[in-house]
Design an enzyme around this catalytic site. Sequence first.
Site, PDB file in Angstrom:
ATOM      1  N   ASP A 136     -16.103   9.299  -2.628  1.00 30.59           N
ATOM      2  CA  ASP A 136     -14.855   9.069  -1.896  1.00 30.59           C
ATOM      3  C   ASP A 136     -14.463  10.389  -1.259  1.00 30.59           C
ATOM      4  O   ASP A 136     -14.989  11.463  -1.619  1.00 30.59           O
ATOM      5  CB  ASP A 136     -13.770   8.581  -2.879  1.00 30.59           C
ATOM      6  CG  ASP A 136     -12.482   8.140  -2.189  1.00 30.59           C
ATOM      7  OD1 ASP A 136     -12.492   7.981  -0.951  1.00 30.59           O
ATOM      8  OD2 ASP A 136     -11.464   7.969  -2.893  1.00 30.59           O
ATOM      9  N   CYS A 144     -15.869   4.040   0.186  1.00 26.54           N
ATOM     10  CA  CYS A 144     -14.762   3.148   0.552  1.00 26.54           C
ATOM     11  C   CYS A 144     -14.219   3.420   1.946  1.00 26.54           C
ATOM     12  O   CYS A 144     -13.457   2.604   2.472  1.00 26.54           O
ATOM     13  CB  CYS A 144     -13.656   3.226  -0.488  1.00 26.54           C
ATOM     14  SG  CYS A 144     -12.856   4.840  -0.596  1.00 26.54           S
ATOM     15  N   GLN A 167     -10.251  -2.692  -3.171  1.00 28.27           N
ATOM     16  CA  GLN A 167     -11.479  -2.016  -2.759  1.00 28.27           C
ATOM     17  C   GLN A 167     -12.565  -2.176  -3.809  1.00 28.27           C
ATOM     18  O   GLN A 167     -13.729  -2.439  -3.491  1.00 28.27           O
ATOM     19  CB  GLN A 167     -11.203  -0.531  -2.523  1.00 28.27           C
ATOM     20  CG  GLN A 167     -12.451   0.271  -2.150  1.00 28.27           C
ATOM     21  CD  GLN A 167     -13.054  -0.146  -0.826  1.00 28.27           C
ATOM     22  OE1 GLN A 167     -12.371  -0.123   0.189  1.00 28.27           O
ATOM     23  NE2 GLN A 167     -14.321  -0.531  -0.820  1.00 28.27           N
ATOM     24  N   ARG A 188     -14.286  -6.345   1.837  1.00 29.04           N
ATOM     25  CA  ARG A 188     -12.847  -6.278   1.608  1.00 29.04           C
ATOM     26  C   ARG A 188     -12.194  -7.578   2.077  1.00 29.04           C
ATOM     27  O   ARG A 188     -11.304  -8.117   1.413  1.00 29.04           O
ATOM     28  CB  ARG A 188     -12.238  -5.098   2.376  1.00 29.04           C
ATOM     29  CG  ARG A 188     -12.477  -3.724   1.783  1.00 29.04           C
ATOM     30  CD  ARG A 188     -11.667  -3.479   0.536  1.00 29.04           C
ATOM     31  NE  ARG A 188     -10.233  -3.581   0.764  1.00 29.04           N
ATOM     32  CZ  ARG A 188      -9.473  -2.582   1.220  1.00 29.04           C
ATOM     33  NH1 ARG A 188     -10.007  -1.411   1.519  1.00 29.04           N
ATOM     34  NH2 ARG A 188      -8.169  -2.756   1.356  1.00 29.04           N
ATOM     35  N   HIS A 203      -6.922   1.221  -6.953  1.00 27.23           N
ATOM     36  CA  HIS A 203      -7.316   0.590  -5.680  1.00 27.23           C
ATOM     37  C   HIS A 203      -8.135  -0.666  -6.000  1.00 27.23           C
ATOM     38  O   HIS A 203      -9.324  -0.754  -5.698  1.00 27.23           O
ATOM     39  CB  HIS A 203      -8.144   1.584  -4.856  1.00 27.23           C
ATOM     40  CG  HIS A 203      -8.187   1.277  -3.394  1.00 27.23           C
ATOM     41  ND1 HIS A 203      -7.691   0.111  -2.852  1.00 27.23           N
ATOM     42  CD2 HIS A 203      -8.698   1.987  -2.351  1.00 27.23           C
ATOM     43  CE1 HIS A 203      -7.876   0.124  -1.548  1.00 27.23           C
ATOM     44  NE2 HIS A 203      -8.478   1.240  -1.213  1.00 27.23           N
ATOM     45  N   ARG A 246       0.885  -1.172   0.000  1.00 26.07           N
ATOM     46  CA  ARG A 246       0.000   0.000   0.000  1.00 26.07           C
ATOM     47  C   ARG A 246       0.920   1.218   0.000  1.00 26.07           C
ATOM     48  O   ARG A 246       1.609   1.493   0.987  1.00 26.07           O
ATOM     49  CB  ARG A 246      -0.896  -0.026   1.237  1.00 26.07           C
ATOM     50  CG  ARG A 246      -1.893   1.117   1.345  1.00 26.07           C
ATOM     51  CD  ARG A 246      -2.763   0.923   2.581  1.00 26.07           C
ATOM     52  NE  ARG A 246      -3.549   2.102   2.881  1.00 26.07           N
ATOM     53  CZ  ARG A 246      -4.784   2.330   2.461  1.00 26.07           C
ATOM     54  NH1 ARG A 246      -5.387   1.435   1.690  1.00 26.07           N
ATOM     55  NH2 ARG A 246      -5.428   3.429   2.792  1.00 26.07           N
TER      56      ARG A 246
END
Length: 301
Positions: free
Chosen positions: A219, A259, A132, A287, A129, A102
Amino acid sequence: MKHVLKMLDLSPEEITQILDLADQLKYEKKHGIAHPYLIGKSIGLIFQKASTRTRVSFETGMNQLGGQALFLSARDLQIGRGEPVQDTARVLSRYLDAIMIRTFDQKEVEDLAEYGSIPVINGLTDFSHPCQVLADLMTIRERFGSLKGVKMAYLGDGDNMANSLIVGGLKTGMVVSVATPDEYKPDPIVLDFASEYDTFTWTNDPYEAVKDADVVITDTWASMGVEAEKEVRQIAFAPYQVNDELMKAAKPEAMVLHCLPAYREQEITEKVFEEHADEIFEEAENRLHAQKAVMVLLMKD
């Protein structure tokens, strides 16, 4: 499928394979059916960006699969002191069975995959991503039974979420509509990909994007790394807030996903968030299941 670096790399069939296995693993978890597919396997989790959901879901998921997860912060690794990525990749490949990273730069993920000899999973970059979005697609499919023809509207910043949702949605047969300010469009590579689909639209009008949507997604307006732009972004994105008035343009029973972390009264109002909290936290739970599916498919003998 050797790695999961970005949604652009996954075929529609591979996305479906991941979602199908995620559904199975979720069922087994809910019914107390053990699934120790990765006994004796180890995954290294490299974090150059902080996380709640990514760390907990990968560590917990690997434990449930019978394997071991090692948390590796950038300050604990030589990569954080300037060791070339290719050297880190080659060393970790001799100790581990897979790497999750990440980080900020997509190239760092790509380099790990190029120079290492084990699977690499992108836990988040500024460009993509994928984990996600696999969870998002799983959540939407659970609701509608299929993704084909479902209209997804994304509002706000044309960031890693927008990039991955566009690609994942289009590859699975969804109708995808994205609304961002002109200066915050999704990545040109993604827009070029999307231009091949007549089921994609970009607009700077949030109401146009949300019209008759089955799913509305947003987001945070200031992701990690751009906090200094927070005040400028709040002004630019204010018309894209997911609120009661905007939701009137969507279908009456439309889902809302986020998310997380969510900043209430910025990208989404407290009222809309709480009305759709069950969906949002199901998305967060997924997730775990989607990432377990990815790890099994990449690491199982």
